[in-house]
Design a protein around this motif. Structure first.
Motif, PDB file in Angstrom:
ATOM      1  N   SER A 125       5.382   3.920   1.303  1.00 15.92           N
ATOM      2  CA  SER A 125       4.806   2.644   0.897  1.00 15.92           C
ATOM      3  C   SER A 125       5.296   1.534   1.810  1.00 15.92           C
ATOM      4  O   SER A 125       6.443   1.558   2.288  1.00 15.92           O
TER       5      SER A 125
ATOM      6  N   GLU B 131       0.838  -1.177   0.000  1.00 21.09           N
ATOM      7  CA  GLU B 131       0.000   0.000   0.000  1.00 21.09           C
ATOM      8  C   GLU B 131       0.880   1.237   0.000  1.00 21.09           C
ATOM      9  O   GLU B 131       2.057   1.187   0.384  1.00 21.09           O
ATOM     10  N   ARG B 132       0.279   2.319  -0.438  1.00 24.12           N
ATOM     11  CA  ARG B 132       0.981   3.602  -0.450  1.00 24.12           C
ATOM     12  C   ARG B 132       0.050   4.628   0.163  1.00 24.12           C
ATOM     13  O   ARG B 132      -0.993   4.940  -0.409  1.00 24.12           O
ATOM     14  N   THR B 133       0.420   5.091   1.317  1.00 27.00           N
ATOM     15  CA  THR B 133      -0.442   6.004   2.065  1.00 27.00           C
ATOM     16  C   THR B 133      -0.147   7.453   1.721  1.00 27.00           C
ATOM     17  O   THR B 133       1.022   7.866   1.685  1.00 27.00           O
TER      18      THR B 133
END
Lengths: 116, 112
Positions: free
Chosen positions: B75, B68-70
């Motif tokens: 990431s 995921e990449r917030t």
């Protein structure tokens, strides 16, 4: 989608000899092209890039590459190699049709081994 | 920061455990990649994030892998129930519109 072919998995060469590492790509749109170098036990470092303009691109450490659209090639050359050039070299391509680069696709790499 | 930062630099884990690998990209870079490099091998593409678009997950080897990449920045690559074949160097890279990718130094994962 784009693809990259590096035909030579290993290239042995004597010090001070010239070298050419071959890279061919496949793409239906305009491309950006790159060569990266990975020295032993290190990360990848950009060697040179072709984004637009002159088809002959000069990079670090005396390397250069020529973009040949008709032959879909981007071969890397150096007129005289040094022991310190021993490394893995990766060719990469991304599409440039939208003005923003698409996903970067790498070749399988070429191991350049320079000996005395 | 000045470059792509990955942590930890080395991770040893027991088979079956979950691990999380972190990547801090260069500020302002819209694209982020994860690659895997096994000993003496080339780069194996895992996943690609570009801006707010849906990520390209086509390289993830199994459903044990996720990323995921917030906030369009940091990431995390998560590997669940690690196996010995997961042992490799995991490389993160980020790039701007030009496509020039800058790589981190990688996380060396060893599953024992």
């Amino acid at each position: 989608a784009q693809s990259v072919t590096q035909l030579d998995s290993q290239v042995p060469v004597f010090e001070e000899a010239p070298v050419e590492l071959r890279c061919n790509y496949s793409s239906s749109v305009s491309v950006y092209l790159f060569w990266y170098v990975q020295y032993p036990n290190q990360g990848l470092q950009l060697l040179l890039k072709y984004l637009s303009g002159s088809t002959l691109v000069k990079g670090i450490n005396g390397f250069e590459a020529e973009f040949n659209k008709s032959q879909t090639s981007f071969h890397l050359r150096k007129p005289s190699v040094h022991i310190s050039d021993t490394a893995e070299y990766f060719c990469a391509v991304s599409a440039s049709s939208t003005g923003t680069a698409s996903k970067l696709t790498f070749g399988t790499g070429t191991r350049l081994q320079v000996t005395l | 920061g000045a470059g792509v930062s990955q942590s930890p630099s080395n991770k040893v884990t027991e088979k079956g455990k979950d691990v999380e690998l972190r990547c801090d990209p260069i500020s302002g870079h819209t694209a982020l990649y994860w690659y895997r490099q096994s000993l003496g091998q080339g780069l194996e593409f895992l996943i690609y994030f570009q801006g707010n678009s849906a990520p390209d997950k086509s390289g993830l080897p199994s459903d044990r892998f996720s990323a995921e990449r917030t906030g369009g920045s940091v990431s995390t690559l998560t590997i669940q129930r690690t196996q010995q074949e997961d042992s490799a160097v995991y490389l993160c890279a980020s790039s701007s519109y030009s496509g020039v990718a800058f790589f981190g130094q990688g996380t060396r994962l060893t599953v024992v």
